[in-house]
Scaffold this motif. Structure first.
Motif, PDB file in Angstrom:
ATOM      1  N   ASN A  18     -11.362  -5.384  16.302  1.00  0.00           N
ATOM      2  CA  ASN A  18     -10.254  -5.991  16.925  1.00  0.00           C
ATOM      3  C   ASN A  18     -10.107  -5.432  18.112  1.00  0.00           C
ATOM      4  O   ASN A  18      -8.700  -5.042  18.690  1.00  0.00           O
ATOM      5  CB  ASN A  18      -8.858  -5.780  16.110  1.00  0.00           C
TER       6      ASN A  18
ATOM      7  N   ALA B  40      -8.849   0.494  15.977  1.00  0.00           N
ATOM      8  CA  ALA B  40      -9.016  -1.066  15.951  1.00  0.00           C
ATOM      9  C   ALA B  40     -10.236  -1.603  16.318  1.00  0.00           C
ATOM     10  O   ALA B  40     -10.798  -2.491  15.781  1.00  0.00           O
ATOM     11  CB  ALA B  40      -7.685  -1.652  16.537  1.00  0.00           C
TER      12      ALA B  40
ATOM     13  N   MET C  62      -0.796  -6.696  14.175  1.00  0.00           N
ATOM     14  CA  MET C  62      -1.125  -7.431  15.358  1.00  0.00           C
ATOM     15  C   MET C  62       0.022  -8.003  15.960  1.00  0.00           C
ATOM     16  O   MET C  62      -0.190  -9.237  16.523  1.00  0.00           O
ATOM     17  CB  MET C  62      -2.459  -8.304  15.260  1.00  0.00           C
TER      18      MET C  62
ATOM     19  N   ASN D 279     -12.829  -1.364  13.941  1.00  0.00           N
ATOM     20  CA  ASN D 279     -12.760  -2.610  12.892  1.00  0.00           C
ATOM     21  C   ASN D 279     -12.751  -3.869  13.414  1.00  0.00           C
ATOM     22  O   ASN D 279     -12.530  -4.884  12.857  1.00  0.00           O
ATOM     23  CB  ASN D 279     -11.109  -2.510  12.027  1.00  0.00           C
TER      24      ASN D 279
ATOM     25  N   GLN E 296      -9.057 -11.783   6.844  1.00  0.00           N
ATOM     26  CA  GLN E 296      -9.927 -12.468   7.894  1.00  0.00           C
ATOM     27  C   GLN E 296      -9.308 -13.638   8.028  1.00  0.00           C
ATOM     28  O   GLN E 296      -8.855 -14.526   7.370  1.00  0.00           O
ATOM     29  CB  GLN E 296     -11.271 -12.662   7.495  1.00  0.00           C
TER      30      GLN E 296
ATOM     31  N   GLU F 119     -16.047 -10.680  25.600  1.00  0.00           N
ATOM     32  CA  GLU F 119     -14.927 -10.801  24.632  1.00  0.00           C
ATOM     33  C   GLU F 119     -14.164 -12.105  24.832  1.00  0.00           C
ATOM     34  O   GLU F 119     -13.794 -12.877  24.102  1.00  0.00           O
ATOM     35  CB  GLU F 119     -13.951  -9.832  24.841  1.00  0.00           C
TER      36      GLU F 119
ATOM     37  N   SER G 249     -10.313  -6.966  21.296  1.00  0.00           N
ATOM     38  CA  SER G 249      -9.577  -7.672  22.011  1.00  0.00           C
ATOM     39  C   SER G 249      -7.958  -7.198  22.032  1.00  0.00           C
ATOM     40  O   SER G 249      -7.263  -7.225  23.136  1.00  0.00           O
ATOM     41  CB  SER G 249      -9.826  -9.269  21.721  1.00  0.00           C
ATOM     42  N   TYR G 250      -7.582  -7.202  20.803  1.00  0.00           N
ATOM     43  CA  TYR G 250      -5.979  -6.608  20.777  1.00  0.00           C
ATOM     44  C   TYR G 250      -5.744  -5.223  21.566  1.00  0.00           C
ATOM     45  O   TYR G 250      -4.796  -5.041  21.853  1.00  0.00           O
ATOM     46  CB  TYR G 250      -5.600  -6.929  19.300  1.00  0.00           C
TER      47      TYR G 250
ATOM     48  N   ILE H 178     -11.003 -13.096  13.039  1.00  0.00           N
ATOM     49  CA  ILE H 178     -10.790 -11.731  13.336  1.00  0.00           C
ATOM     50  C   ILE H 178     -10.102 -11.128  11.957  1.00  0.00           C
ATOM     51  O   ILE H 178      -9.852 -11.598  11.145  1.00  0.00           O
ATOM     52  CB  ILE H 178      -9.785 -11.242  14.639  1.00  0.00           C
ATOM     53  N   THR H 179     -10.065  -9.707  12.048  1.00  0.00           N
ATOM     54  CA  THR H 179      -9.502  -8.957  10.955  1.00  0.00           C
ATOM     55  C   THR H 179      -8.068  -8.501  11.233  1.00  0.00           C
ATOM     56  O   THR H 179      -8.060  -7.782  12.156  1.00  0.00           O
ATOM     57  CB  THR H 179     -10.383  -8.042  10.360  1.00  0.00           C
ATOM     58  N   LYS H 180      -7.214  -8.852  10.340  1.00  0.00           N
ATOM     59  CA  LYS H 180      -5.904  -8.230  10.407  1.00  0.00           C
ATOM     60  C   LYS H 180      -5.606  -7.449   9.235  1.00  0.00           C
ATOM     61  O   LYS H 180      -5.753  -7.811   8.215  1.00  0.00           O
ATOM     62  CB  LYS H 180      -4.763  -9.402  10.702  1.00  0.00           C
TER      63      LYS H 180
END
Length: 293
Positions: A62, A57, A24, A60, A140, A102, A64-65, A112-114
């Motif tokens: 994410n 993404a 990210m 999973n 997380q 969001e 927003s990213y 969030i998860t990266k």
């Protein structure tokens, strides 16, 4: 032969884009790396590659990213007076329709998860023909680094230290390693990956410690809340210790005496001097071995 080398180079470039995306990194960085895969322009195949990454993404958690990356991608294509693929527009429209929801979530102290991706040598430092391996670590973490949730954020120095551990496993294999201020647990996960004999993770914040344990579980690592004190028990299990270092005393830490102590500024060998006032006295030699501000 030339065609094979070009194909290998192209695969390597796409792998760098994937690694940046999973970590990210800023959308500008991802797009810049992606341009290198297609000679500097944003081609249809490149659009489709990034679109597929964004769909995964979103699945999973994410989204927003992914929305930010698609917006940047559309802008770049339009500036070049190119044609944006329909699926790219459609995917971005889906994110925009849920924009208000969001935005409300981002304003909260959410996690969030990266996915942190590492490429590192498979064998020791002195092998003449090392090959590369890939490790992807799901974590997380928090978006609010400056709003009281620093322990659950991923710091650049932890990425550096984790890469160092994976690049020089012979320094940590079969060693007892103690980390000060473990945060999300990334360094500890990498230490376990290179087969450290014992990994002891500490943090002074209970919420951070709880999030760290969750990350250990997500990476299929067992952990204990306190050090196992009976001999003969499993010493390979990661230990999680609540230890505020601002107020820690010698008596609280004297029982650990690891081979290596890690934190986000340095890695050191604890002093073995029996008369030392601190079980983790840092020597000048230790300061020179590794430091990262």
């Amino acid at each position: 032969m030339a065609a094979s080398e070009n194909s290998t180079e192209a695969e390597s470039q796409y792998l760098h884009v994937l690694s940046a995306f999973l970590a990210m990194e800023s959308v500008d960085s991802v797009i810049a790396l992606a341009r290198g895969c297609s000679g500097g322009s944003v081609t249809d195949s490149l659009q489709r590659f990034l679109w597929e990454l964004c769909v995964k993404a979103a699945a999973n958690g994410n989204a927003s990213y992914a929305k930010k990356l698609l917006k940047k991608l559309i802008t770049e294509v339009e500036l070049e007076k190119g044609e944006v693929l329909d699926e790219v527009y459609e995917e971005y429209a889906l994110y925009m329709s849920a924009a208000s929801k969001e935005d409300a979530l981002v304003k909260e102290n959410i996690r969030i998860t990266k996915f942190i991706s590492f490429l590192f040598p498979e064998v020791g430092l002195y092998n003449k023909h090392p090959s590369s391996r890939k490790l992807v670590v799901p974590l997380q973490c928090s978006l609010n680094m400056l709003e009281g949730d620093t322990g659950c954020s991923i710091w650049p120095s932890s990425l550096f230290l984790s890469e160092f551990v994976l690049s020089y496993p012979e320094l940590f294999t079969d060693k007892s390693c103690f980390e000060v201020g473990s945060g999300v647990g990334l360094v500890g996960i990498c230490l376990a990956h290179v087969k450290a004999k014992k990994v002891i993770l500490t943090d002074g914040d209970l919420l951070t410690l709880s999030n760290m344990k969750l990350n250990l579980e997500r990476n299929h690592l067992n952990y204990e809340d306190e050090l196992l004190k009976q001999h003969g028990e499993d010493e390979s299990t990661v230990k999680c210790i609540h230890l505020p270092w601002e107020t820690a005393t010698d008596s609280e830490v004297s029982e650990y005496r690891p081979d290596i102590v890690c934190n986000l500024r340095s890695v050191m060998f604890p002093s073995s001097t029996s008369g030392s006032s601190s079980p983790f006295k840092e020597t000048n030699q230790n300061r020179q071995w590794l430091s990262r501000d």
